[in-house]
Design a protein around this motif. Structure first.
Motif, short mmCIF file in Angstrom:
data_model
loop_
_atom_site.label_atom_id
_atom_site.label_comp_id
_atom_site.label_asym_id
_atom_site.label_seq_id
_atom_site.Cartn_x
_atom_site.Cartn_y
_atom_site.Cartn_z
N ASP A 1 0.67 -1.15 0.04
CA ASP A 1 -0.19 0.04 0.20
C ASP A 1 0.72 1.08 0.10
O ASP A 1 0.45 2.24 -0.82
CB ASP A 1 -0.76 0.11 1.38
CG ASP A 1 -1.99 -1.05 1.04
OD1 ASP A 1 -2.27 -1.54 0.02
OD2 ASP A 1 -2.63 -1.36 2.24
N GLY A 2 2.09 1.27 0.85
CA GLY A 2 2.71 2.37 0.66
C GLY A 2 3.56 2.51 -0.48
O GLY A 2 3.52 3.67 -0.88
N GLU B 1 2.36 1.72 -3.55
CA GLU B 1 1.11 2.29 -4.17
C GLU B 1 1.11 3.79 -4.17
O GLU B 1 0.86 4.35 -5.11
CB GLU B 1 -0.06 1.55 -4.02
CG GLU B 1 0.14 -0.02 -4.63
CD GLU B 1 -1.27 -0.64 -4.56
OE1 GLU B 1 -2.22 -0.38 -3.56
OE2 GLU B 1 -1.36 -1.82 -5.16
N GLN B 2 0.96 4.24 -2.93
CA GLN B 2 0.76 5.63 -2.61
C GLN B 2 2.16 6.47 -3.43
O GLN B 2 1.87 7.39 -4.04
CB GLN B 2 0.98 5.76 -1.27
CG GLN B 2 -0.27 5.17 -0.55
CD GLN B 2 -0.33 5.62 0.95
OE1 GLN B 2 0.65 6.12 1.45
NE2 GLN B 2 -1.64 5.05 1.55
N ASP C 1 1.36 6.30 -7.13
CA ASP C 1 0.36 7.39 -7.49
C ASP C 1 0.76 8.68 -7.62
O ASP C 1 0.20 9.59 -8.36
CB ASP C 1 -0.92 7.27 -6.38
CG ASP C 1 -1.47 5.94 -6.50
OD1 ASP C 1 -1.41 5.24 -7.36
OD2 ASP C 1 -2.56 5.52 -5.42
#
Length: 204
Positions: free
Chosen positions: A85-86, A88-89, A92
Motif C-alpha cells: 500500500d505504501g 502504491e501511494q 500514485d
C-alpha cells in the motif's frame, strides 16, 4: 465562422490520448509478464538441470505462475500488504506512471483477484435518460434526503473507451437491471462492441 481546424486537432488529440490509455497498460502488463518469465526461467532452468540432470519442459512457466500466486497471497495480508500500500501511494504521486498503474490495477481487480469483491460486482444494464447502457455494478448505498426520505441507489461504472476510461453514475436501484452475464462475459461484450452478446440475456 469558426475554423474546423481546432476542432479537428482536438478530436485527434482526444483519440490519441484515448488510444494511449488503452494501449499503454496492455503493453506494460505484457512486457512485465514477459520480463518476469524470462527472469524466473533463467534462474529455474539451470537449477533444475543441475538437480535433476536434465531440462524439464515448462518449468519456467510453472515457476512464474507459482511466483505470481505466491506474491498475490503474501501481499494480500499482514505487513507485506501495508508495504505494498505504501509503494502504491508513492507510485500514485508519480505523473503518468501513477495513472497507468492505477488503471491497470483497477481493471485487473475488476476481473478477479484480491479485493475484486469491491470492484466490478456484476454486469448490469443501466437505464439512463434516453438510453439503456451496459455497465458494471460497483456498489450500492442508501441516500437520505433532508426531508427524511430514503432511496436505495447503486453506483455503476459505464466504460466510455474500452474498459480503462469511463463514468461512474449513481442511479436508483430500480433503474439498474442485473443480468445473468458474468463480469468476464460483460467485458467481452464491451471489447467486441456488442458483437459477442448472447441471443438471450436474462434478468437476474
Amino acid at each position: 465562422m469558426a475554423s474546423p481546424r481546432p476542432a479537428a486537432s482536438r478530436y485527434l488529440r482526444n483519440l490519441f490520448l484515448g488510444g494511449l490509455v488503452v494501449v499503454v497498460p496492455i503493453v506494460l502488463t505484457v512486457n512485465a509478464l514477459a520480463f518476469l518469465f524470462r527472469f524466473v526461467d533463467g534462474l529455474a532452468r539451470p537449477l533444475t538441470e543441475s538437480v535433476l540432470g536434465r531440462p524439464v519442459p515448462g518449468i519456467g512457466f510453472l515457476t512464474t505462475l507459482g511466483v505470481v500466486l505466491l506474491a498475490g497471497f503474501l501481499f494480500s495480508f499482514g505487513p507485506l500488504k501495508k508495504l505494498l500500500d505504501g509503494a502504491e501511494q508513492l507510485l500514485d504521486a508519480v505523473p503518468i506512471v501513477g495513472v497507468v498503474y492505477g488503471t491497470t490495477k483497477k481493471v485487473l481487480a475488476g476481473i478477479g483477484g484480491p479485493g475484486s469483491e469491491n470492484a466490478f460486482q456484476r454486469f448490469v444494464l443501466a437505464r439512463l435518460p434516453g438510453r439503456t447502457t451496459p455497465g458494471f455494478l460497483t456498489g450500492s448505498f442508501t441516500l437520505k434526503l433532508k426531508d427524511g426520505r430514503e432511496h436505495e441507489v447503486c453506483t455503476v461504472y459505464v466504460p466510455t473507451n474500452h474498459l480503462y476510461v469511463g463514468d461512474v453514475v449513481v442511479l436508483p436501484a430500480t433503474d439498474v437491471i442485473e443480468t445473468d452475464l458474468t463480469v468476464e462475459e460483460g467485458m467481452s461484450l464491451m471489447l467486441s462492441a456488442g458483437a459477442s452478446v448472447p441471443p438471450v440475456v436474462r434478468e437476474r
